[in-house]
Design a protein around this motif. Structure first.
Motif, PDB file in Angstrom:
ATOM      1  N   LEU A  33       0.836  -1.202   0.000  1.00 46.23           N
ATOM      2  CA  LEU A  33       0.000   0.000   0.000  1.00 46.23           C
ATOM      3  C   LEU A  33       0.873   1.255   0.000  1.00 46.23           C
ATOM      4  O   LEU A  33       0.538   2.245  -0.658  1.00 46.23           O
ATOM      5  N   PHE A  34       1.985   1.214   0.712  1.00 52.19           N
ATOM      6  CA  PHE A  34       2.898   2.356   0.689  1.00 52.19           C
ATOM      7  C   PHE A  34       3.456   2.564  -0.718  1.00 52.19           C
ATOM      8  O   PHE A  34       3.558   3.699  -1.201  1.00 52.19           O
ATOM      9  N   ARG A  35       3.807   1.483  -1.396  1.00 52.74           N
ATOM     10  CA  ARG A  35       4.328   1.615  -2.764  1.00 52.74           C
ATOM     11  C   ARG A  35       3.275   2.228  -3.690  1.00 52.74           C
ATOM     12  O   ARG A  35       3.598   3.068  -4.534  1.00 52.74           O
ATOM     13  N   VAL A  36       2.025   1.833  -3.529  1.00 54.51           N
ATOM     14  CA  VAL A  36       0.939   2.416  -4.324  1.00 54.51           C
ATOM     15  C   VAL A  36       0.837   3.906  -4.035  1.00 54.51           C
ATOM     16  O   VAL A  36       0.800   4.739  -4.954  1.00 54.51           O
ATOM     17  N   PHE A  37       0.766   4.260  -2.763  1.00 52.76           N
ATOM     18  CA  PHE A  37       0.661   5.656  -2.324  1.00 52.76           C
ATOM     19  C   PHE A  37       1.811   6.485  -2.891  1.00 52.76           C
ATOM     20  O   PHE A  37       1.600   7.538  -3.504  1.00 52.76           O
ATOM     21  N   HIS A  38       3.022   6.012  -2.691  1.00 48.74           N
ATOM     22  CA  HIS A  38       4.209   6.759  -3.111  1.00 48.74           C
ATOM     23  C   HIS A  38       4.234   6.943  -4.630  1.00 48.74           C
ATOM     24  O   HIS A  38       4.483   8.046  -5.133  1.00 48.74           O
ATOM     25  N   SER A  39       3.975   5.899  -5.381  1.00 51.26           N
ATOM     26  CA  SER A  39       4.017   6.006  -6.841  1.00 51.26           C
ATOM     27  C   SER A  39       2.886   6.880  -7.374  1.00 51.26           C
ATOM     28  O   SER A  39       3.070   7.611  -8.352  1.00 51.26           O
ATOM     29  N   ALA A  40       1.725   6.829  -6.749  1.00 51.74           N
ATOM     30  CA  ALA A  40       0.611   7.679  -7.191  1.00 51.74           C
ATOM     31  C   ALA A  40       0.989   9.147  -7.076  1.00 51.74           C
ATOM     32  O   ALA A  40       0.710   9.950  -7.975  1.00 51.74           O
ATOM     33  N   ILE A  41       1.639   9.498  -6.003  1.00 51.76           N
ATOM     34  CA  ILE A  41       1.998  10.900  -5.790  1.00 51.76           C
ATOM     35  C   ILE A  41       3.190  11.302  -6.656  1.00 51.76           C
ATOM     36  O   ILE A  41       3.150  12.321  -7.342  1.00 51.76           O
ATOM     37  N   HIS A  42       4.235  10.489  -6.666  1.00 52.17           N
ATOM     38  CA  HIS A  42       5.451  10.886  -7.374  1.00 52.17           C
ATOM     39  C   HIS A  42       5.369  10.694  -8.889  1.00 52.17           C
ATOM     40  O   HIS A  42       6.109  11.360  -9.625  1.00 52.17           O
ATOM     41  N   LEU A  43       4.495   9.820  -9.369  1.00 51.77           N
ATOM     42  CA  LEU A  43       4.392   9.603 -10.816  1.00 51.77           C
ATOM     43  C   LEU A  43       3.157  10.255 -11.433  1.00 51.77           C
ATOM     44  O   LEU A  43       3.173  10.593 -12.613  1.00 51.77           O
ATOM     45  N   TYR A  55       1.775  19.082  -8.884  1.00 51.54           N
ATOM     46  CA  TYR A  55       2.495  19.510  -7.689  1.00 51.54           C
ATOM     47  C   TYR A  55       3.989  19.523  -7.982  1.00 51.54           C
ATOM     48  O   TYR A  55       4.474  18.742  -8.801  1.00 51.54           O
ATOM     49  N   THR A  56       4.722  20.376  -7.286  1.00 51.32           N
ATOM     50  CA  THR A  56       6.175  20.438  -7.464  1.00 51.32           C
ATOM     51  C   THR A  56       6.830  19.210  -6.827  1.00 51.32           C
ATOM     52  O   THR A  56       6.206  18.502  -6.017  1.00 51.32           O
ATOM     53  N   ALA A  57       8.086  18.998  -7.155  1.00 53.89           N
ATOM     54  CA  ALA A  57       8.841  17.891  -6.556  1.00 53.89           C
ATOM     55  C   ALA A  57       8.903  18.051  -5.039  1.00 53.89           C
ATOM     56  O   ALA A  57       8.776  17.067  -4.298  1.00 53.89           O
ATOM     57  N   ALA A  58       9.063  19.290  -4.567  1.00 53.68           N
ATOM     58  CA  ALA A  58       9.113  19.537  -3.117  1.00 53.68           C
ATOM     59  C   ALA A  58       7.772  19.194  -2.469  1.00 53.68           C
ATOM     60  O   ALA A  58       7.735  18.616  -1.379  1.00 53.68           O
ATOM     61  N   GLN A  59       6.683  19.531  -3.129  1.00 53.47           N
ATOM     62  CA  GLN A  59       5.362  19.201  -2.582  1.00 53.47           C
ATOM     63  C   GLN A  59       5.151  17.688  -2.540  1.00 53.47           C
ATOM     64  O   GLN A  59       4.653  17.150  -1.552  1.00 53.47           O
ATOM     65  N   CYS A  60       5.540  17.001  -3.605  1.00 58.25           N
ATOM     66  CA  CYS A  60       5.388  15.535  -3.637  1.00 58.25           C
ATOM     67  C   CYS A  60       6.229  14.876  -2.549  1.00 58.25           C
ATOM     68  O   CYS A  60       5.760  13.952  -1.876  1.00 58.25           O
ATOM     69  N   SER A  61       7.428  15.351  -2.360  1.00 68.00           N
ATOM     70  CA  SER A  61       8.302  14.777  -1.328  1.00 68.00           C
ATOM     71  C   SER A  61       7.785  15.055   0.077  1.00 68.00           C
ATOM     72  O   SER A  61       7.915  14.216   0.970  1.00 68.00           O
ATOM     73  N   ALA A  62       7.190  16.230   0.280  1.00 62.63           N
ATOM     74  CA  ALA A  62       6.618  16.549   1.595  1.00 62.63           C
ATOM     75  C   ALA A  62       5.395  15.690   1.870  1.00 62.63           C
ATOM     76  O   ALA A  62       5.155  15.256   2.999  1.00 62.63           O
ATOM     77  N   TRP A  63       4.613  15.431   0.857  1.00 59.76           N
ATOM     78  CA  TRP A  63       3.380  14.655   0.975  1.00 59.76           C
ATOM     79  C   TRP A  63       3.681  13.164   1.122  1.00 59.76           C
ATOM     80  O   TRP A  63       3.056  12.475   1.928  1.00 59.76           O
ATOM     81  N   ALA A  64       4.634  12.675   0.338  1.00 61.34           N
ATOM     82  CA  ALA A  64       4.962  11.242   0.344  1.00 61.34           C
ATOM     83  C   ALA A  64       6.476  11.071   0.387  1.00 61.34           C
ATOM     84  O   ALA A  64       7.109  10.775  -0.626  1.00 61.34           O
TER      85      ALA A  64
END
Length: 163
Positions: free
Chosen positions: A14-24, A30-39
């Motif tokens: 589930l973490f892999r799903v969450f992380h990939s949904a946000i970063h990909l 969203y900016t890279a900084a926003q994605c990293s802060a979120w996930a």
């Protein structure tokens, strides 16, 4: 594809799903900084696992792999709704939304609400949700933008009064 209830041990997938949904996927809004802060890449997995156990989400599997998940709380709040960035456009989101609506109906939930990313707004709109207001939370020192969305499930029809 099949939908099932969360089982202990699903947490890392589930973490892999969450992380990939946000970063990909969310990265287009969203900016890279926003994605990293979120996930963040480094997450306390004990805290994550406890959160998933509390949410008890529905899980979508495809070819034995977890590719999406979403929860529905007794209040009608959808806290998490994520489809893997590697498995977009396979219908997993639609299946999850149908399952949420079925579960809401079965439990007599009158409305659904969620805090939805800019990326997910069109998807939620497609299923009849409307933006009620915007939020700008700060996560890990970075401001994000979300929409609070709502869908009334019953009692929303205007009664017809004979003329």
């Amino acid at each position: 594809m099949s939908i099932r209830l969360f089982r202990p041990g699903d947490e890392p997938a589930l973490f892999r799903v969450f992380h990939s949904a946000i970063h990909l996927v969310c990265a287009r809004d969203y900016t890279a900084a926003q994605c990293s802060a979120w996930a963040p890449t480094q997450m306390d997995m004990a805290i994550w696992a406890e959160r998933m156990r509390q949410l008890t989400p529905f899980v979508v599997e495809h070819d034995g792999e977890i590719i999406a998940y979403a929860d529905l709380q007794p209040s009608g709040y959808i806290d998490h709704f994520f489809v893997s960035g590697h498995h977009q456009r396979l219908g997993a989101g639609g299946q999850l939304m149908a399952r949420i609506h079925e579960d809401a109906s079965r439990h007599g939930i009158a409305e659904l609400t969620s805090h939805v990313s800019l990326t997910a707004e069109p998807f939620f709109r497609h299923y009849g949700f409307e933006v009620t207001h915007r939020r700008y939370p700060v996560r890990n020192g970075v401001t994000l933008e979300y929409a609070r969305m709502r869908k009334v499930l019953r009692g929303s029809a205007i009664p017809c009064v004979p003329g």
